[in-house]
Design an enzyme around this catalytic site. Structure first.
Site, PDB file in Angstrom:
ATOM      1  N   THR A 312      -2.991  -2.949  -2.001  1.00 42.43           N
ATOM      2  CA  THR A 312      -2.078  -1.904  -2.477  1.00 42.43           C
ATOM      3  C   THR A 312      -1.567  -2.238  -3.882  1.00 42.43           C
ATOM      4  O   THR A 312      -1.533  -1.385  -4.766  1.00 42.43           O
ATOM      5  CB  THR A 312      -0.880  -1.750  -1.517  1.00 42.43           C
ATOM      6  OG1 THR A 312      -1.393  -1.515  -0.214  1.00 42.43           O
ATOM      7  CG2 THR A 312       0.009  -0.608  -1.928  1.00 42.43           C
ATOM      8  N   TRP A 315      -4.385  -1.900  -6.419  1.00 42.34           N
ATOM      9  CA  TRP A 315      -4.733  -0.502  -6.688  1.00 42.34           C
ATOM     10  C   TRP A 315      -3.872   0.059  -7.824  1.00 42.34           C
ATOM     11  O   TRP A 315      -4.330   0.870  -8.616  1.00 42.34           O
ATOM     12  CB  TRP A 315      -4.511   0.332  -5.417  1.00 42.34           C
ATOM     13  CG  TRP A 315      -4.887   1.776  -5.596  1.00 42.34           C
ATOM     14  CD1 TRP A 315      -6.111   2.333  -5.420  1.00 42.34           C
ATOM     15  CD2 TRP A 315      -4.016   2.847  -6.013  1.00 42.34           C
ATOM     16  NE1 TRP A 315      -6.074   3.675  -5.689  1.00 42.34           N
ATOM     17  CE2 TRP A 315      -4.794   4.023  -6.060  1.00 42.34           C
ATOM     18  CE3 TRP A 315      -2.666   2.929  -6.351  1.00 42.34           C
ATOM     19  CZ2 TRP A 315      -4.267   5.256  -6.422  1.00 42.34           C
ATOM     20  CZ3 TRP A 315      -2.142   4.157  -6.725  1.00 42.34           C
ATOM     21  CH2 TRP A 315      -2.941   5.297  -6.749  1.00 42.34           C
ATOM     22  N   HIS A 316      -2.628  -0.405  -7.908  1.00 42.65           N
ATOM     23  CA  HIS A 316      -1.719   0.142  -8.915  1.00 42.65           C
ATOM     24  C   HIS A 316      -2.027  -0.305 -10.321  1.00 42.65           C
ATOM     25  O   HIS A 316      -1.566   0.288 -11.289  1.00 42.65           O
ATOM     26  CB  HIS A 316      -0.265  -0.199  -8.573  1.00 42.65           C
ATOM     27  CG  HIS A 316       0.284   0.678  -7.506  1.00 42.65           C
ATOM     28  ND1 HIS A 316       0.066   0.419  -6.175  1.00 42.65           N
ATOM     29  CD2 HIS A 316       1.004   1.822  -7.553  1.00 42.65           C
ATOM     30  CE1 HIS A 316       0.644   1.373  -5.456  1.00 42.65           C
ATOM     31  NE2 HIS A 316       1.213   2.230  -6.264  1.00 42.65           N
ATOM     32  N   GLY A 317      -2.821  -1.344 -10.439  1.00 37.96           N
ATOM     33  CA  GLY A 317      -3.172  -1.748 -11.795  1.00 37.96           C
ATOM     34  C   GLY A 317      -3.831  -3.106 -11.793  1.00 37.96           C
ATOM     35  O   GLY A 317      -3.596  -3.934 -10.906  1.00 37.96           O
ATOM     36  N   PHE A 471      -3.131   3.997 -13.247  1.00 35.85           N
ATOM     37  CA  PHE A 471      -3.581   3.605 -11.912  1.00 35.85           C
ATOM     38  C   PHE A 471      -4.857   4.312 -11.537  1.00 35.85           C
ATOM     39  O   PHE A 471      -4.964   5.394 -11.286  1.00 35.85           O
ATOM     40  CB  PHE A 471      -2.478   3.890 -10.898  1.00 35.85           C
ATOM     41  CG  PHE A 471      -1.160   3.353 -11.375  1.00 35.85           C
ATOM     42  CD1 PHE A 471      -1.114   2.083 -11.949  1.00 35.85           C
ATOM     43  CD2 PHE A 471      -0.025   4.098 -11.327  1.00 35.85           C
ATOM     44  CE1 PHE A 471       0.075   1.594 -12.429  1.00 35.85           C
ATOM     45  CE2 PHE A 471       1.170   3.602 -11.813  1.00 35.85           C
ATOM     46  CZ  PHE A 471       1.219   2.354 -12.363  1.00 35.85           C
TER      47      PHE A 471
END
Lengths: 471, 471
Positions: A312, A315-317, A471
């Protein structure tokens, strides 16, 4: 293109609506949506339209293979191949530089760091296509035989660049059999206007006020650090949930019903609760396609949590601060799980709600510090400052000026993090019944006013960054 | 019961139709009107050319420049733009209260990755065409760890109708400024007397003590700069004089410049440092341009400034003075002109001094003392230069940003005896200005390729004065 852009609002959207509703023909309508979606995407990423189509083609074909070889090894291979290809695309475009940097750092290598532009929305649409192939394999959705319909699902501009992650299963019916109606269009327009105002009037403003407090080299005070991160929390919530509102509203205008993506996350009472309310389509994606396949809470639950929250965060960066941010939440969610197991139900129930709220809010704010600063030493410095551990003064007059200059705005922004809208709307409906014979004139007026204010703000500012692009 | 149900359905349908109609009409009408109406090309209030319709090319299309250009063009020339800009200003004012009549107009900086605070330039240009925009912070800003910036370098605070910019210069950048001047001392210090005059900003003199911690004290910064200069450079201290005269009209309230009176007090200090006799300002004829709303107003649109416009006093110098100017792109074509551009319009009144910023101005005076001075400056020097005609045979005014020939060549050609650098403190901490001071030293004029369009014929007097070129 982005939604908060004057060309989108006053040219692209009206033309799209106008052409779309020229005919009842489903095929024509879908073609219109594909054409406008391609144009929308190409506006910002002319080259990467090819990647989008490529990604759609892969999963379309994999779907057909799965159907033909249902129950056989080939079907399994097709899923694996789809996962490898989709995640491979994501890895190449999003994570290659990060990977090279880390390999260099760990092994003392000297790999060149490639400069790769991140195609907009890639994190969203690769996940959408994965949801299709996996669900197809699981037999949860019917195989889409029309390439065009599948392409429309993947490219639909409403959620293409900023989510929510719309699963194929949730819209498969509506791709070919949706029933547009005036009530939906009207609700969609209102929803879109609300989303627009969240983005333009709240998130952008928050970003502007927050900027000097969040600058990498800003000299902070304790109050300034708290104020800055509070504004950041407002900005990121209103920005992202505003985009989700606009996506949901646009969907409604064209007959789609997407699932909600936010449910007042800041009123949550625990980290677990927060993630049931924040970016719900991502949380449920990882739950259904990663956590549960790994064994969920039955087999190695803590290992699974670790993997899920690492993913998680990542995934955001492509940066360690995002991974840490994910793991930070994973840690507290695990802790809450432990506490739930270890403590009797009555003990947890006895904790006053206020304490739980404060716990979550502090958790979220410190989390945003991790999220905000890619430079970890800066994040640590800001956290220390917030805790009063760095030798700076408690307060500076600049914060007081900013608070007072934006007092009404700030109060409204905080208030609307809570479900006051629902309450207000119920009151208003009652008012309409009683005094206006059920006729609603305020909604259209409110929408026009929002459009006017947002237009003024968009014209008046060049500052229009979209946070979730990375993202 | 059934009847009332269908009646409420009908009302719901009417409500939906009404809402759709209102929103759709609003979007469509504004959309059509914004395409059809004749687009302005210049914004008087912002003092700049509006973004032009982008030129189409395959490269521009593929690199997003074309579509970005379209968005910028559309926003920059939007229907009723000035009304909308002022509405957005009002929205900002309605956002809160200004206790004690102080209001912050915060600048924008990239979040979490170092602000552009090290630069004197403040608001980034709306369009990317402004070729005078400062270089990106990443290439210029020194590592963050070296020196912390004030929180809000460049932010504008309006206190009781007067605008002040917060200062937060970075010592490493300041060191580069003195290095640049020392290089001149090393090159020609034995034949030409070199002087440096750093102008403090008004915030230290006009903003009450209780608000001083929004800015960095400037006196220590100036002392540091002066102590880093070679001993043979004459460092002119004007801070104390300004402190003595701080209740007089030495800075504008709506513009970031000093007044001629402020420049005069600096001139007196300069003369004193050289043992020259300054002209008595009471002996000079004063003329005035009224209703001046300058750059700070243009940037903030703050209503309290509107109620407190400035006026520009300028002083006629005695004796026969001939003024020759050289324009951008024509470094060898003399234009006979005058000391003051008395036609200067209210919004642009500061360009009364020397007609604004031109690369080179040569002023021949009646003095016969063999002293010839080259004044290297940004626009602050314009109000200062006229006083020098009372003490020098020839005054050469060089704008460090626009000079196209070598500065050392000019010094040699005119056999200058003195070289004076006047920069306001923001410029001394701006990499853009420092780079210019370095590069003009030995540069050779290279004629630009002939322009394709007839756009370049305008005089630089107005257009070069974009508010975004903040010095």
């Amino acid at each position: 293109m982005v939604f908060a852009d004057l060309i989108f609002l006053f040219i692209f959207l009206p033309v799209n609506l106008l052409l779309y509703y020229q005919t009842d023909n489903r095929r024509f309508r879908n073609m219109i949506l594909i054409a406008f979606s391609m144009f929308f995407y190409a506006w910002g990423e002319p080259i990467w339209v090819a990647l989008l189509i490529f990604s759609a083609t892969i999963d379309y074909i994999h779907g057909l293979i799965i159907e033909r070889h249902r129950g056989q090894l080939q079907a399994k291979l097709a899923v694996v191949s789809s996962l490898v290809l989709n995640l491979g695309i994501l890895a190449i475009f999003k994570y290659t530089p990060f990977l090279c940097e880390n390999l260099n750092a760990i092994f003392g290598l000297n790999l060149p760091i490639p400069r790769i532009a991140l195609p907009i929305g890639i994190s969203f649409y690769t996940f959408q296509t994965i949801s299709y192939t996996v669900d197809a394999y699981r037999g949860k959705v019917e195989i889409q035989h029309s390439f065009w319909d599948f392409l429309m699902y993947v490219s639909l501009y409403f959620q293409l660049v900023a989510g929510p992650i719309v699963r194929y299963a949730d819209v498969s019916e509506e791709i070919s059999n949706r029933k547009e109606n005036i009530a939906d269009i009207s609700n969609g327009m209102t929803r879109f206007c609300i989303g627009l105002s969240k983005k333009v009037l709240v998130a952008n403003t928050a970003g502007k006020i927050a900027a000097p407090y969040l600058a990498q080299d800003a000299a902070l005070t304790v109050a300034g650090a708290w104020f800055g991160i509070l504004l950041y929390a407002l900005q990121i919530f209103y920005d992202f949930s505003g985009y989700s509102d606009m996506a949901i509203g646009l969907g409604q205008m064209f007959g789609f019903h997407f699932l909600e993506n936010f449910n007042y996350p800041y009123i949550a009472k625990s980290a677990t609760d927060f993630w049931r309310r924040w970016h719900m389509s991502l949380g449920s994606f990882f739950r259904d396609y990663l956590y549960i396949p790994l064994g969920g809470s039955r087999i190695h639950p803590y290992r699974n949590l670790l993997i899920v929250w690492f993913a998680t965060g990542l995934w955001h960066g492509a940066s360690w601060n995002f991974i840490l941010w994910g793991l930070y939440f994973g840690f507290f969610i695990a802790l809450e799980k432990l506490a739930k197991k270890a403590l009797p139900q009555q003990v947890i129930a006895a904790i006053p709600a206020a304490v739980k709220h404060i716990y979550l809010l502090l958790l979220a704010l410190f989390g945003w510090v991790l999220f905000c600063f890619t430079d970890l030493s800066r994040a640590v410095y800001v956290m220390r400052t917030m805790l009063g551990l760095s030798s700076v003064s408690l307060y500076d007059v600049g914060v007081a000026i900013d608070v007072s200059n934006n007092l009404f705005w700030l109060l409204a922004a905080l208030l609307f993090c809570m479900p006051v809208w629902r309450v207000l709307y119920l009151q208003y409906e009652r008012f309409c019944e009683q005094y206006c014979a059920g006729y609603d004139v305020v909604t259209p007026l409110l929408n026009v006013m929002i459009l006017l204010f947002c237009t003024a703000s968009l014209v008046g500012q060049s500052y229009n960054p979209f946070l979730y692009y990375r993202f | 019961m059934r009847a009332s149900h269908s009646a409420s359905d009908e009302r719901g349908s009417i409500n939906a139709h009404l809402n759709c109609a209102v929103v759709a009409v609003a979007l469509t009408v504004v959309g059509i009107a914004s395409v059809l109406y004749i687009k302005p090309t210049f914004s008087a209030i912002e003092k700049r050319e509006l973004t032009k319709f982008p030129v189409f090319s395959y490269q521009a299309l593929m690199s997003e420049q074309y579509t970005q250009g379209l968005s910028d063009y559309f926003a920059d020339t939007f229907l009723a733009r000035e009304y909308l800009v002022s509405l957005s200003g009002s929205l900002k004012q309605w956002s809160g209260v200004a206790f004690d009549e102080i209001r912050a107009h915060t600048q924008t900086a990239p979040i979490g990755q170092g602000g552009n605070a090290a630069q004197g330039n403040t608001i980034p240009p709306l369009d990317n065409n402004s070729n005078e925009a400062a270089p990106p912070a990443s290439s210029e800003a020194p590592p963050a760890a070296q020196e912390e910036e004030a929180v809000r370098n460049g932010a504008i605070y309006v206190y009781k109708g007067r605008g002040f910019q917060a200062f937060g210069g970075n010592d490493a950048v300041g060191k580069r400024y003195t290095d640049a001047i020392n290089r001149y001392a090393d090159a020609i210090g034995d034949t030409v007397r070199i002087h440096s005059l750093v102008v403090p900003s008004p915030i230290g003199f006009g903003m009450p003590q209780k608000y001083q911690d929004i800015t960095t004290p400037e006196l220590p910064k100036i002392q540091q700069l002066y102590s880093d200069l070679r001993p043979e450079v004459n460092a002119v201290n004007v801070y104390d004089a300004f402190e003595r005269h701080k209740d007089e009209y030495i800075f504008f309230g709506t513009d970031h410049h000093w007044t001629a009176l402020g420049a005069y007090y600096a001139y007196v200090e300069f003369c004193n440092s050289l043992g020259l006799v300054p002209v008595d300002i009471r002996q000079l004829e004063k003329k005035t341009l009224y209703n001046f709303l300058g750059t700070l107003y243009a940037q903030t649109q703050d209503a309290s400034m509107l109620a407190n416009p400035d006026h520009v006093d300028y002083y006629t110098m005695p004796g026969n003075i001939t003024v020759t100017q050289y324009r951008i792109g024509e470094p060898f074509t003399p234009y006979k002109t005058s000391l003051y551009g008395e036609y200067a319009r209210p919004i642009n009144s500061y360009s009364v001094f020397l007609h604004g910023d031109l690369p080179l101005t040569v002023i021949d005076t009646q003095q016969k003392n063999g002293r010839r001075i080259v004044l290297v400056k940004e626009s602050y020097g314009n109000a200062f230069a006229p006083f020098l005609v009372n003490n020098f045979e020839q005054v050469l005014v060089v704008d460090e940003r626009y000079l196209e020939v070598g500065l050392l060549d000019i010094i040699r050609q005119y056999q200058a005896t003195d070289l004076l650098f006047i920069n306001n403190i923001f410029s001394c901490y701006s990499p853009y200005h420092i780079n210019k001071i370095q590069t003009i030293m030995n540069q050779v004029y290279v004629p630009p390729p002939p322009p394709e369009e007839e756009e370049e014929t305008q005089q630089p007097v107005d257009t070069a004065q974009s508010i975004y070129m903040f010095e």
